[in-house]
Write a protein that holds these residues in place. Structure first.
Motif, PDB file in Angstrom:
ATOM      1  N   SER A 193     -53.337  17.097 -29.306  1.00  0.00           N
ATOM      2  CA  SER A 193     -54.377  16.067 -29.240  1.00  0.00           C
ATOM      3  C   SER A 193     -53.810  14.672 -29.479  1.00  0.00           C
ATOM      4  O   SER A 193     -54.113  13.741 -28.732  1.00  0.00           O
ATOM      5  N   ALA A 194     -53.000  14.521 -30.502  1.00  0.00           N
ATOM      6  CA  ALA A 194     -52.433  13.197 -30.802  1.00  0.00           C
ATOM      7  C   ALA A 194     -51.534  12.734 -29.664  1.00  0.00           C
ATOM      8  O   ALA A 194     -51.559  11.561 -29.272  1.00  0.00           O
ATOM      9  N   HIS A 195     -50.747  13.645 -29.107  1.00  0.00           N
ATOM     10  CA  HIS A 195     -49.864  13.280 -27.999  1.00  0.00           C
ATOM     11  C   HIS A 195     -50.679  12.872 -26.775  1.00  0.00           C
ATOM     12  O   HIS A 195     -50.322  11.927 -26.067  1.00  0.00           O
ATOM     13  N   GLU A 196     -51.773  13.566 -26.511  1.00  0.00           N
ATOM     14  CA  GLU A 196     -52.624  13.222 -25.368  1.00  0.00           C
ATOM     15  C   GLU A 196     -53.234  11.841 -25.545  1.00  0.00           C
ATOM     16  O   GLU A 196     -53.307  11.062 -24.591  1.00  0.00           O
ATOM     17  N   MET A 197     -53.666  11.501 -26.729  1.00  0.00           N
ATOM     18  CA  MET A 197     -54.225  10.167 -26.967  1.00  0.00           C
ATOM     19  C   MET A 197     -53.144   9.102 -26.772  1.00  0.00           C
ATOM     20  O   MET A 197     -53.415   8.038 -26.203  1.00  0.00           O
ATOM     21  N   LEU A 198     -51.925   9.372 -27.215  1.00  0.00           N
ATOM     22  CA  LEU A 198     -50.822   8.431 -27.015  1.00  0.00           C
ATOM     23  C   LEU A 198     -50.525   8.268 -25.526  1.00  0.00           C
ATOM     24  O   LEU A 198     -50.315   7.160 -25.032  1.00  0.00           O
ATOM     25  N   ARG A 199     -50.520   9.381 -24.790  1.00  0.00           N
ATOM     26  CA  ARG A 199     -50.274   9.323 -23.347  1.00  0.00           C
ATOM     27  C   ARG A 199     -51.332   8.478 -22.651  1.00  0.00           C
ATOM     28  O   ARG A 199     -51.020   7.625 -21.820  1.00  0.00           O
ATOM     29  N   ARG A 200     -52.594   8.687 -22.995  1.00  0.00           N
ATOM     30  CA  ARG A 200     -53.677   7.905 -22.395  1.00  0.00           C
ATOM     31  C   ARG A 200     -53.533   6.426 -22.721  1.00  0.00           C
ATOM     32  O   ARG A 200     -53.779   5.567 -21.869  1.00  0.00           O
ATOM     33  N   THR A 201     -53.137   6.116 -23.946  1.00  0.00           N
ATOM     34  CA  THR A 201     -52.926   4.728 -24.345  1.00  0.00           C
ATOM     35  C   THR A 201     -51.843   4.083 -23.479  1.00  0.00           C
ATOM     36  O   THR A 201     -51.992   2.951 -23.015  1.00  0.00           O
ATOM     37  N   HIS A 202     -50.763   4.819 -23.244  1.00  0.00           N
ATOM     38  CA  HIS A 202     -49.675   4.285 -22.413  1.00  0.00           C
ATOM     39  C   HIS A 202     -50.116   4.117 -20.958  1.00  0.00           C
ATOM     40  O   HIS A 202     -49.716   3.147 -20.301  1.00  0.00           O
ATOM     41  N   VAL A 203     -50.919   5.027 -20.451  1.00  0.00           N
ATOM     42  CA  VAL A 203     -51.404   4.906 -19.069  1.00  0.00           C
ATOM     43  C   VAL A 203     -52.275   3.666 -18.922  1.00  0.00           C
ATOM     44  O   VAL A 203     -52.102   2.871 -17.992  1.00  0.00           O
ATOM     45  N   VAL A 204     -53.198   3.468 -19.843  1.00  0.00           N
ATOM     46  CA  VAL A 204     -54.083   2.302 -19.780  1.00  0.00           C
ATOM     47  C   VAL A 204     -53.272   1.018 -19.903  1.00  0.00           C
ATOM     48  O   VAL A 204     -53.522   0.037 -19.192  1.00  0.00           O
ATOM     49  N   ALA A 205     -52.270   1.002 -20.770  1.00  0.00           N
ATOM     50  CA  ALA A 205     -51.416  -0.183 -20.916  1.00  0.00           C
ATOM     51  C   ALA A 205     -50.617  -0.429 -19.638  1.00  0.00           C
ATOM     52  O   ALA A 205     -50.416  -1.578 -19.237  1.00  0.00           O
ATOM     53  N   ALA A 206     -50.185   0.640 -18.975  1.00  0.00           N
ATOM     54  CA  ALA A 206     -49.370   0.484 -17.763  1.00  0.00           C
ATOM     55  C   ALA A 206     -50.185  -0.062 -16.594  1.00  0.00           C
ATOM     56  O   ALA A 206     -49.666  -0.847 -15.799  1.00  0.00           O
ATOM     57  N   VAL A 207     -51.443   0.341 -16.473  1.00  0.00           N
ATOM     58  CA  VAL A 207     -52.239  -0.152 -15.343  1.00  0.00           C
ATOM     59  C   VAL A 207     -52.712  -1.576 -15.581  1.00  0.00           C
ATOM     60  O   VAL A 207     -53.010  -2.293 -14.626  1.00  0.00           O
ATOM     61  N   GLY A 208     -52.766  -1.996 -16.817  1.00  0.00           N
ATOM     62  CA  GLY A 208     -53.088  -3.386 -17.133  1.00  0.00           C
ATOM     63  C   GLY A 208     -54.574  -3.685 -17.146  1.00  0.00           C
ATOM     64  O   GLY A 208     -55.397  -2.887 -16.702  1.00  0.00           O
ATOM     65  N   PRO A 209     -54.914  -4.867 -17.629  1.00  0.00           N
ATOM     66  CA  PRO A 209     -56.330  -5.227 -17.778  1.00  0.00           C
ATOM     67  C   PRO A 209     -57.022  -5.556 -16.456  1.00  0.00           C
ATOM     68  O   PRO A 209     -58.248  -5.569 -16.392  1.00  0.00           O
ATOM     69  N   ASP A 210     -56.262  -5.811 -15.408  1.00  0.00           N
ATOM     70  CA  ASP A 210     -56.854  -6.187 -14.127  1.00  0.00           C
ATOM     71  C   ASP A 210     -57.146  -4.996 -13.221  1.00  0.00           C
ATOM     72  O   ASP A 210     -57.638  -5.170 -12.108  1.00  0.00           O
ATOM     73  N   TRP A 211     -56.838  -3.795 -13.682  1.00  0.00           N
ATOM     74  CA  TRP A 211     -57.035  -2.608 -12.857  1.00  0.00           C
ATOM     75  C   TRP A 211     -58.511  -2.350 -12.655  1.00  0.00           C
ATOM     76  O   TRP A 211     -59.298  -2.322 -13.596  1.00  0.00           O
ATOM     77  N   ASP A 212     -58.894  -2.173 -11.404  1.00  0.00           N
ATOM     78  CA  ASP A 212     -60.284  -1.900 -11.044  1.00  0.00           C
ATOM     79  C   ASP A 212     -60.337  -0.501 -10.423  1.00  0.00           C
ATOM     80  O   ASP A 212     -59.935  -0.319  -9.270  1.00  0.00           O
ATOM     81  N   PRO A 213     -60.796   0.509 -11.177  1.00  0.00           N
ATOM     82  CA  PRO A 213     -60.781   1.873 -10.635  1.00  0.00           C
ATOM     83  C   PRO A 213     -61.617   2.027  -9.370  1.00  0.00           C
ATOM     84  O   PRO A 213     -61.240   2.774  -8.473  1.00  0.00           O
ATOM     85  N   ALA A 214     -62.731   1.319  -9.262  1.00  0.00           N
ATOM     86  CA  ALA A 214     -63.559   1.423  -8.057  1.00  0.00           C
ATOM     87  C   ALA A 214     -62.805   0.864  -6.849  1.00  0.00           C
ATOM     88  O   ALA A 214     -62.829   1.455  -5.758  1.00  0.00           O
ATOM     89  N   ALA A 215     -62.119  -0.251  -7.028  1.00  0.00           N
ATOM     90  CA  ALA A 215     -61.340  -0.827  -5.931  1.00  0.00           C
ATOM     91  C   ALA A 215     -60.172   0.088  -5.563  1.00  0.00           C
ATOM     92  O   ALA A 215     -59.840   0.241  -4.384  1.00  0.00           O
ATOM     93  N   ALA A 216     -59.557   0.709  -6.556  1.00  0.00           N
ATOM     94  CA  ALA A 216     -58.455   1.636  -6.287  1.00  0.00           C
ATOM     95  C   ALA A 216     -58.953   2.821  -5.471  1.00  0.00           C
ATOM     96  O   ALA A 216     -58.294   3.248  -4.511  1.00  0.00           O
ATOM     97  N   LEU A 217     -60.116   3.362  -5.816  1.00  0.00           N
ATOM     98  CA  LEU A 217     -60.683   4.486  -5.074  1.00  0.00           C
ATOM     99  C   LEU A 217     -61.024   4.073  -3.645  1.00  0.00           C
ATOM    100  O   LEU A 217     -60.742   4.817  -2.699  1.00  0.00           O
ATOM    101  N   ARG A 218     -61.618   2.890  -3.493  1.00  0.00           N
ATOM    102  CA  ARG A 218     -61.922   2.405  -2.135  1.00  0.00           C
ATOM    103  C   ARG A 218     -60.640   2.272  -1.324  1.00  0.00           C
ATOM    104  O   ARG A 218     -60.603   2.634  -0.143  1.00  0.00           O
TER     105      ARG A 218
END
Length: 83
Positions: free
Chosen positions: A19-44
């Protein structure tokens, strides 16, 4: 004699909580995509790329594509008869 009492049974209970490792992984993923990432635009964008990839097929290619969608090898997309 229960199954746990057999001579081949491990002497300890080995469990791993990731569980702790998964939360760390998710934190790194969110940091890697950055604050400007728009999931709806990515899906489109992915849907547009998929539509472009499978556009302009000749009759034989379309037949094979339709067979692959019907067999579940490829997902059905917008505009597909199987969608």
């Amino acid at each position: 004699m229960s199954p746990d009492d057999s001579p081949d049974a491990p002497a300890f209970d080995f469990t791993v909580d990731l569980s702790a490792h998964e939360m760390l992984r998710r934190t790194h993923v969110v940091a890697a995509v950055g604050p400007d990432w728009d999931p709806a635009a990515a899906l489109r964008g992915e849907e547009e790329a998929r539509a472009l990839l499978y556009s302009g097929l000749d009759a034989e290619q379309q037949r094979i594509y339709d067979e692959l969608v019907a067999a579940g090898v490829l997902p059905a997309g917008p505009g597909d008869a199987a969608a």
